[in-house]
Write an enzyme that holds these catalytic residues in place. Sequence first.
Site, PDB file in Angstrom:
ATOM      1  N   HIS A 283      35.610  46.847  39.962  1.00 43.80           N
ATOM      2  CA  HIS A 283      35.201  45.881  38.992  1.00 43.80           C
ATOM      3  C   HIS A 283      33.686  45.912  38.840  1.00 43.80           C
ATOM      4  CE1 HIS A 283      32.926  41.975  38.298  1.00 43.80           C
ATOM      5  NE2 HIS A 283      33.839  41.809  37.651  1.00 43.80           N
TER       6      HIS A 283
ATOM      7  N   LYS B 109      41.354  38.441  28.563  1.00 43.67           N
ATOM      8  CA  LYS B 109      41.610  37.321  29.520  1.00 43.67           C
ATOM      9  C   LYS B 109      42.512  36.041  28.888  1.00 43.67           C
ATOM     10  CE  LYS B 109      37.502  38.881  31.493  1.00 43.67           C
ATOM     11  NZ  LYS B 109      37.501  38.770  32.958  1.00 43.67           N
TER      12      LYS B 109
ATOM     13  N   ASN C 228      40.824  35.004  35.894  1.00 43.50           N
ATOM     14  CA  ASN C 228      39.792  34.544  36.476  1.00 43.50           C
ATOM     15  C   ASN C 228      39.790  33.134  37.286  1.00 43.50           C
ATOM     16  OD1 ASN C 228      38.096  36.127  33.623  1.00 43.50           O
ATOM     17  ND2 ASN C 228      37.184  36.339  35.811  1.00 43.50           N
TER      18      ASN C 228
HETATM   19 MG    MG Z   1      37.930  40.106  36.459  1.00 44.35          MG
END
Ligand code: MG
Length: 305
Positions: free
Chosen positions: A237, A106, A137
């Site tokens: 996902h 991330k 994100n």
């Molecule tokens: Mg994602």
Amino acid sequence: YAPLLVSESAYDSDRLWHKLNHAPALQWIGRAGITKLALAAVDVALWDLRAQAAGQPLWAYLGGVTTPRLEAYNTDVGWLSIPTEQLLNNCRKATEEDGYRGIKVKIGHDDPSVDFRRLEAVRQLVGTGVKLAVDVNGRWDLPTCQQFCRRAEALDLFWIEEPMWYDNVSGHARLALSTRIPVALGEQLYGLEAFQTFIEAGAVQYVQPDVTRLGGITEFIAVAHLAHAQRLPVVAHVGDMGQVHVHLSYWHPAISMLEYIPWIRHCFTEPITVADGYYQRPEQPGAGTTLTPDAMQRYARPTKE
Ligand code: MG
């Protein structure tokens, strides 16, 4: 949706999907978000019932396996909040001990240099043979994404996921044109038409539908076919933690990889498993969504009699 399903047959899942999706009282409340999450739950349950009735795991009920080995990539190594030392430790364990060939980190700090330095350290640690994807994100704007990608191309990133706000088609299309790093998205798209818009605009290269958000298996199949017709890979996902997606991924020819996040495994009677970086193919009848009695007790809302 419950009143619309009374006296209906699970074998009519396509017809029921259209009945629920076009229910007049619901379509102006919301064609995304909670409305689609609820439709997804019903649709997944109908496919699960049909596959169970046939005595087949969902992948077999759908038509068999086109993906002989389903690679798992690990998202649990690289959450944004964890310190760099822990990030590196997780990446080392996942790739050296657990056999993962792909990991996802991330990113999305206000200062992208922070992310760049973390990624440099990860790439140096895991070497060039490991797929290294990143996920923003939706945090950045277009110039930030472009500046980051210019710098990060040297790190051989597998994809950059949700770099900008989820509905921004033209921004993603511009980014995709301006960088060699493929753009991945789809976890926040709630319908076939949204996927079509992004695909037609050239705004996505790795297509990431999610049965729990998209209106279930019925619409997931439509999205996977749409992507496949453009020869775009589909990598789901896992809002379901992969329980349903592992079946769809073994079945569909556009899919050869699936995300791995090991949360809420204890909630399912047959939790999916990964061995040496590959998903084990489930062999029990159904879609793998049967909950344990304990999970039902802990999480189900009591129904009024
Ligand atoms: Mg994602």
